[in-house]
Motif scaffolding. Sequence first.
Motif, short mmCIF file in Angstrom:
data_model
loop_
_atom_site.label_atom_id
_atom_site.label_comp_id
_atom_site.label_asym_id
_atom_site.label_seq_id
_atom_site.Cartn_x
_atom_site.Cartn_y
_atom_site.Cartn_z
N THR A 1 0.84 -1.20 0.00
CA THR A 1 0.00 0.00 0.00
C THR A 1 0.87 1.25 0.00
OG1 THR A 1 -1.74 -1.16 1.20
CG2 THR A 1 -1.81 1.24 1.24
N THR A 2 1.89 1.26 0.83
CA THR A 2 2.80 2.41 0.92
C THR A 2 3.45 2.71 -0.43
OG1 THR A 2 3.27 1.92 3.24
CG2 THR A 2 4.85 3.33 2.09
N LEU A 3 3.88 1.66 -1.13
CA LEU A 3 4.55 1.84 -2.42
C LEU A 3 3.57 1.92 -3.59
CD1 LEU A 3 7.57 -0.62 -2.02
CD2 LEU A 3 7.48 1.84 -1.55
N GLU A 4 2.28 1.81 -3.30
CA GLU A 4 1.21 1.87 -4.31
C GLU A 4 1.33 0.76 -5.35
OE1 GLU A 4 0.23 5.88 -5.72
OE2 GLU A 4 1.47 6.67 -4.09
N ILE A 5 1.76 -0.41 -4.91
CA ILE A 5 1.85 -1.57 -5.79
C ILE A 5 0.45 -2.10 -6.04
CG2 ILE A 5 2.65 -3.97 -5.97
CD1 ILE A 5 5.13 -3.08 -4.31
N GLU A 6 0.15 -2.35 -7.32
CA GLU A 6 -1.15 -2.89 -7.70
C GLU A 6 -0.97 -4.10 -8.59
OE1 GLU A 6 -5.32 -1.62 -9.91
OE2 GLU A 6 -3.64 -0.22 -9.95
N VAL A 7 -1.55 -5.21 -8.19
CA VAL A 7 -1.54 -6.42 -9.02
C VAL A 7 -2.58 -6.22 -10.11
CG1 VAL A 7 -1.85 -8.91 -9.07
CG2 VAL A 7 -0.83 -7.82 -7.07
N VAL A 8 -2.14 -6.37 -11.36
CA VAL A 8 -3.03 -6.10 -12.49
C VAL A 8 -3.38 -7.34 -13.31
CG1 VAL A 8 -2.39 -3.67 -12.69
CG2 VAL A 8 -1.09 -5.38 -13.97
N GLU A 9 -2.60 -8.42 -13.15
CA GLU A 9 -2.89 -9.66 -13.88
C GLU A 9 -2.41 -10.85 -13.06
OE1 GLU A 9 -1.87 -10.29 -18.09
OE2 GLU A 9 -1.36 -8.15 -18.14
N ILE A 10 -3.20 -11.91 -13.10
CA ILE A 10 -2.79 -13.18 -12.52
C ILE A 10 -3.16 -14.26 -13.52
CG2 ILE A 10 -3.22 -14.89 -10.71
CD1 ILE A 10 -3.69 -12.69 -8.76
N GLY A 11 -2.18 -15.10 -13.84
CA GLY A 11 -2.44 -16.23 -14.73
C GLY A 11 -1.96 -17.50 -14.08
N LYS A 12 -2.08 -18.60 -14.79
CA LYS A 12 -1.68 -19.90 -14.24
C LYS A 12 -0.20 -19.90 -13.84
CE LYS A 12 -1.74 -24.75 -15.04
NZ LYS A 12 -1.12 -25.76 -15.71
N ASP A 13 0.66 -19.29 -14.66
CA ASP A 13 2.09 -19.31 -14.38
C ASP A 13 2.71 -17.92 -14.38
OD1 ASP A 13 2.62 -21.95 -13.81
OD2 ASP A 13 2.95 -22.52 -15.89
N TYR A 14 1.96 -16.91 -14.04
CA TYR A 14 2.55 -15.57 -14.00
C TYR A 14 1.71 -14.63 -13.14
CZ TYR A 14 -1.00 -13.89 -17.24
OH TYR A 14 -2.20 -13.54 -17.81
N VAL A 15 2.37 -13.57 -12.66
CA VAL A 15 1.70 -12.48 -11.95
C VAL A 15 2.32 -11.19 -12.45
CG1 VAL A 15 1.30 -11.36 -9.72
CG2 VAL A 15 1.14 -13.85 -9.91
N VAL A 16 1.49 -10.17 -12.66
CA VAL A 16 1.96 -8.85 -13.11
C VAL A 16 1.45 -7.79 -12.14
CG1 VAL A 16 1.95 -7.16 -15.00
CG2 VAL A 16 1.84 -9.62 -15.52
N ALA A 17 2.35 -6.88 -11.74
CA ALA A 17 1.96 -5.77 -10.87
C ALA A 17 2.68 -4.51 -11.34
CB ALA A 17 2.31 -6.06 -9.41
N THR A 18 2.10 -3.37 -10.97
CA THR A 18 2.68 -2.07 -11.32
C THR A 18 2.97 -1.27 -10.06
OG1 THR A 18 0.50 -1.03 -11.50
CG2 THR A 18 1.44 -1.97 -13.53
N MET A 19 3.85 -0.28 -10.23
CA MET A 19 4.19 0.64 -9.15
C MET A 19 4.53 1.99 -9.78
SD MET A 19 7.19 0.28 -6.25
CE MET A 19 8.54 0.44 -7.44
N PRO A 20 3.90 3.08 -9.29
CA PRO A 20 4.26 4.39 -9.82
C PRO A 20 5.64 4.82 -9.33
CG PRO A 20 2.59 4.60 -8.11
CD PRO A 20 2.82 3.14 -8.32
N VAL A 21 6.35 5.52 -10.20
CA VAL A 21 7.66 6.07 -9.82
C VAL A 21 7.45 7.54 -9.49
CG1 VAL A 21 10.04 6.49 -10.55
CG2 VAL A 21 8.84 4.42 -11.32
N ASN A 22 7.61 7.86 -8.21
CA ASN A 22 7.43 9.22 -7.72
C ASN A 22 8.32 9.39 -6.48
OD1 ASN A 22 6.00 8.03 -5.52
ND2 ASN A 22 4.13 8.06 -6.74
#
Length: 140
Positions: free
Chosen positions: A21-42
């Motif tokens: 939450t502090t780093l504003e990480i957001e999980v945007v995709e979950i698949g059978k063999d992968y996970v994708v998340a984003t984080m704003p650079v500020n």
Amino acid sequence: MDVKKTLDHINNQVFKNTLMTTLEIEVVEIGKDYVVATMPVNSKVYQPDALLHGGATVALAETVGSLASHVSVDLEKYYVKGLEITANHLKSVKNGLVTATAKPIHKGKTTHLWEVKVENDQGDLISLVKLTTIVLPKKK
């Protein structure tokens, strides 16, 4: 699995009041063999030179790799802990959004090895991370 419901649960319940939450990480995709998340650079994730801090990048990478390990085991029988993480930072980032994608290199019974690629908005690789997790049985 209802992916939208799962993403909402992770981002709004599991991550609540955590480093994610502090780093504003957001999980945007979950698949059978992968996970994708984003984080704003500020400024929240800057080092003193006003660039993305390597530690924030590693926190993002560990988040997606650990989550990928968690979603690939039966959490009623097992729990997952991180063992080792290594990162090579290849490019600096001043602003925008970074995206981390975790994919398995090895998924054994007791250890998982994940490759996490962290990219900038232009799709350039900025960090290459390897995360090893251990899968342990829950005590009854």
